[in-house]
Design an enzyme around this catalytic site. Structure first.
Site, PDB file in Angstrom:
ATOM      1  N   GLU A 171      59.168   2.427  71.594  1.00  0.00           N
ATOM      2  CA  GLU A 171      60.543   2.488  72.107  1.00  0.00           C
ATOM      3  C   GLU A 171      60.563   3.669  73.061  1.00  0.00           C
ATOM      4  O   GLU A 171      60.922   4.780  72.688  1.00  0.00           O
ATOM      5  CB  GLU A 171      61.525   2.648  70.936  1.00  0.00           C
ATOM      6  CG  GLU A 171      62.957   2.345  71.328  1.00  0.00           C
ATOM      7  CD  GLU A 171      63.669   3.558  71.876  1.00  0.00           C
ATOM      8  OE1 GLU A 171      63.433   3.908  73.060  1.00  0.00           O
ATOM      9  OE2 GLU A 171      64.462   4.155  71.136  1.00  0.00           O
ATOM     10  N   GLU A 203      63.244  10.680  80.561  1.00  0.00           N
ATOM     11  CA  GLU A 203      62.268  11.221  79.605  1.00  0.00           C
ATOM     12  C   GLU A 203      60.827  10.982  80.052  1.00  0.00           C
ATOM     13  O   GLU A 203      59.897  11.543  79.501  1.00  0.00           O
ATOM     14  CB  GLU A 203      62.432  10.656  78.183  1.00  0.00           C
ATOM     15  CG  GLU A 203      63.785  10.936  77.580  1.00  0.00           C
ATOM     16  CD  GLU A 203      63.974  10.294  76.222  1.00  0.00           C
ATOM     17  OE1 GLU A 203      63.013  10.246  75.438  1.00  0.00           O
ATOM     18  OE2 GLU A 203      65.103   9.839  75.956  1.00  0.00           O
TER      19      GLU A 203
HETATM   20  C1  SAM Z   1      62.741   7.274  71.485  1.00  0.00           C
HETATM   21  S1  SAM Z   1      61.825   7.925  70.179  1.00  0.00           S
HETATM   22  C2  SAM Z   1      61.393   6.478  69.256  1.00  0.00           C
HETATM   23  C3  SAM Z   1      60.995   6.761  67.834  1.00  0.00           C
HETATM   24  C4  SAM Z   1      60.656   5.533  67.007  1.00  0.00           C
HETATM   25  N1  SAM Z   1      59.585   4.772  67.600  1.00  0.00           N
HETATM   26  C5  SAM Z   1      61.846   4.641  66.836  1.00  0.00           C
HETATM   27  O1  SAM Z   1      61.877   3.575  67.440  1.00  0.00           O
HETATM   28  O2  SAM Z   1      62.766   5.015  66.105  1.00  0.00           O
HETATM   29  C6  SAM Z   1      60.336   8.352  70.997  1.00  0.00           C
HETATM   30  C7  SAM Z   1      59.347   9.125  70.146  1.00  0.00           C
HETATM   31  O3  SAM Z   1      58.139   9.223  70.876  1.00  0.00           O
HETATM   32  C8  SAM Z   1      57.599  10.520  70.738  1.00  0.00           C
HETATM   33  N2  SAM Z   1      56.799  10.758  71.957  1.00  0.00           N
HETATM   34  C9  SAM Z   1      57.262  10.898  73.217  1.00  0.00           C
HETATM   35  N3  SAM Z   1      56.248  11.069  74.072  1.00  0.00           N
HETATM   36  C10 SAM Z   1      55.117  11.035  73.338  1.00  0.00           C
HETATM   37  C11 SAM Z   1      53.738  11.162  73.657  1.00  0.00           C
HETATM   38  N4  SAM Z   1      53.339  11.353  74.925  1.00  0.00           N
HETATM   39  N5  SAM Z   1      52.838  11.073  72.656  1.00  0.00           N
HETATM   40  C12 SAM Z   1      53.246  10.884  71.365  1.00  0.00           C
HETATM   41  N6  SAM Z   1      54.538  10.792  71.003  1.00  0.00           N
HETATM   42  C13 SAM Z   1      55.457  10.855  71.980  1.00  0.00           C
HETATM   43  C14 SAM Z   1      58.805  11.416  70.608  1.00  0.00           C
HETATM   44  O4  SAM Z   1      58.483  12.636  69.967  1.00  0.00           O
HETATM   45  C15 SAM Z   1      59.761  10.532  69.811  1.00  0.00           C
HETATM   46  O5  SAM Z   1      59.645  10.756  68.436  1.00  0.00           O
END
Ligand code: SAM
Length: 537
Positions: A262, A271
């Site tokens: 997501e 973002e």
């Molecule tokens: C919008 S949230 C979605 C969380 C979960 N997948 C959900 O659907 O509830 C995005 C998540 O991706 C993680 N994230 C963002 N960029 C990332 C990266 N480059 N590598 C690993 N995690 C990342 C963030 O820390 C966040 O927890």
């Protein structure tokens, strides 16, 4: 299990049995096939990392393998062989040795392989710590993102409160759940990578749909909570490995059949997490693998909203005071006025405020190059459905779950059930006048910046209209520069937006039949998700 002992990092695994492949140097204790514990050691005294093997209930190690010269091969779901080529490490010569490792469960085998690769990578890069967040050479993420922005970003996502806000967006989470469950065939028996797993919810959905194994990759401290949540659901958790780190930096022991993520922010691209999704595709997805979601669309249409326009203009009235405690504030009025228009407005608006049919720009996640997302340039062309003042451009997005069984869209369109993304409007400080049937042209030009967002350049123009229009050119143009990172969350306003009477009379927007989304039924505005002050995602 991970333990930290003084300066050393130690990680241990229980093995059903370990036996040494016969060699003249092997002792009977090491050749016997007995339960054992494997320890990963950083800094065995001479700066190199080792894998040490110990029999259960024994205090000494019967074998020490140098990770720099060792290789691990999978023989079956729970059986592997580890070969140390031999070395001169620690000032002592060792000869090649090989051990057959039998794991209790397939998950243990995967976790062990994952840790082995991480430790080996650390050795190769000169670091002794696994699960490192900061690599010795800059990753693609670190190269383009300012560290202060990344720090704030991952701090935000590391808090349960913000994950809860996303989980409580039932339109979002429910659509993901439905898309996964309706397309079990895409998950059942497959290796899945959850890109940015957060609380681990999508990994758990994938496991519910029968995934063979899920790697839940999460860079923030939320990875620890995800581990806890997954451990608390053992019937699913057995098939999930949480990998803490950025998708740009971590290693995985196998390729994925499907990626789930997501990564959508406001206006889809805020973002800049789509770039991480694309990087994960290039690093981990097998050829012909699937992506959930597979594509996204940014929808755009001009809108008319006198209330909003006046509200923004009025925010700067404060600076028109000629005697604020005896100080003339007016020199700053123009800057404050322009500054307010540089904030994109985030709220749920009534689709009757749109003055033309929307257009959309497609981003195919399965094909787009990461660099293509650094600059997004969208030419705009609309035909005004009513005569009115145009105050700017309204935008929203949807994403497609292109399942083998069912195709499903998650939409954030105005008039559809509200999500925590709401919609976004770029308001121009200079409105345009249009007549019904008149062409509106323009450009939405978005340039990524290193604070994980975009600078938006918007231009809208009205063209000559009516008889002889083909000889005429642009009548009026209005432009604005906005920062997607600094939105104005306008959540306190009434959501059941009433179009002012005079606007009704002049625009008659209720007569405009504007198709706002392609596949899902339009429903009246619903309840807003909790915690509407979310500044990410
Ligand atoms: C919008 S949230 C979605 C969380 C979960 N997948 C959900 O659907 O509830 C995005 C998540 O991706 C993680 N994230 C963002 N960029 C990332 C990266 N480059 N590598 C690993 N995690 C990342 C963030 O820390 C966040 O927890």
């Amino acid at each position: 299990m991970d333990v930290s002992v003084g300066q050393r990092q130690l990680q241990e695994f229980s093995l059903a049995s370990v036996s040494e492949l016969a060699s003249s140097a092997s002792t009977s204790a090491s050749t016997a096939s007995l339960p054992a514990i494997a320890h990963f050691f950083a800094d065995c005294g001479c700066g190199s990392s080792q894998l040490r093997l110990q029999r259960e209930n024994e205090s000494s190690y019967f074998a020490s393998l140098h990770l720099g010269t060792s290789h691990l091969f999978k023989l079956g779901p729970v059986q592997s062989v580890c070969v140390d080529e031999g070395s001169n490490a620690c000032n002592e010569k060792s000869y090649s040795r090989a051990f057959t490792l039998l794991f209790n469960k397939e998950k243990d085998s995967r976790d062990f392989h994952y840790s082995f690769e991480q430790w080996k990578k650390d050795v190769n890069q000169g670091s002794n710590l696994p699960d490192r967040i900061i690599p010795s050479s800059k990753s693609k993420f670190d190269e383009k993102i300012e560290s202060s922005s990344a720090k704030m970003y991952f701090h935000y996502y590391g808090q349960l409160l913000h994950q809860q806000n996303m989980l409580q967006d039932y339109v979002r989470t429910g659509t993901y759940y439905a898309a996964v469950m309706e397309n079990r065939d895409d998950f059942s028996g497959r290796v899945v990578v959850d890109v940015g797993a957060g609380s681990g919810i999508l990994s758990l959905f994938a496991a519910q749909a029968g995934a063979k194994h899920v790697y839940a990759v999460e860079a923030s401290e939320m990875a620890e909570y995800a581990r806890k949540l997954i451990a608390g659901n053992p019937h699913l958790g057995d098939r999930i490995t949480v990998v803490k780190g950025k998708v740009e930096e971590i290693e995985l022991p196998e390729k994925a059949d499907i990626l789930i993520s997501e990564p959508m922010g406001t206006l889809l691209v805020n973002e800049r997490m789509l770039e991480s999704y694309v990087i994960a595709r290039d690093r981990f997805l097998a050829p012909e693998g699937k992506m959930f979601p597979a594509a996204g669309r940014i929808h755009m249409a001009p809108f008319s909203d006198e209330y909003l326009f006046v509200e923004i203009a009025n925010k700067a009235l404060f600076w028109q005071q000629a005697s604020y405690y005896g100080v003339n504030l007016t020199p700053l009025h123009e800057s404050a006025f322009q500054g307010n228009y540089s904030q994109p407005v985030v709220d749920a608006f009534d689709p009757r405020l749109l003055v033309a049919s929307p257009v959309f720009h497609v981003i195919d996640f399965t094909k787009v190059k990461e660099e293509d997302l650094y600059e997004i340039d969208i030419p705009l062309k609309f035909i005004a459905a009513v005569g009115t003042r145009v105050h700017g451009l309204a935008c929203w997005f949807d994403v497609l779950f292109n399942g083998s069984t069912v195709q499903r869209w998650l939409t954030t369109a105005p008039g559809a059930p509200t999500t925590h993304w709401y919609q976004l409007r770029c308001v121009l400080s200079q409105p345009l006048y249009v007549m019904a049937g008149q062409e509106i042209t323009g450009r939405l030009h978005m340039i990524a910046h290193n604070a994980q967002s975009y600078t938006i350049h918007l231009t809208l123009s009205t063209k000559m209209w009516g008889p002889g229009a083909e000889q005429g050119g642009i009548l009026q143009t209005s432009s604005g520069k906005l920062d997607l990172k600094e939105p104005y969350y306008r959540m306190s306003q009434s959501q059941a937006y009433t179009v002012p009477q005079d606007q009704h009379q002049s625009l008659q927007p209720q007569d405009v039949n504007i198709p706002i989304h392609d596949t899902e039924e339009s429903e009246p505005l619903e309840q807003l998700p909790q915690n509407s002050g979310s500044h990410f995602s």
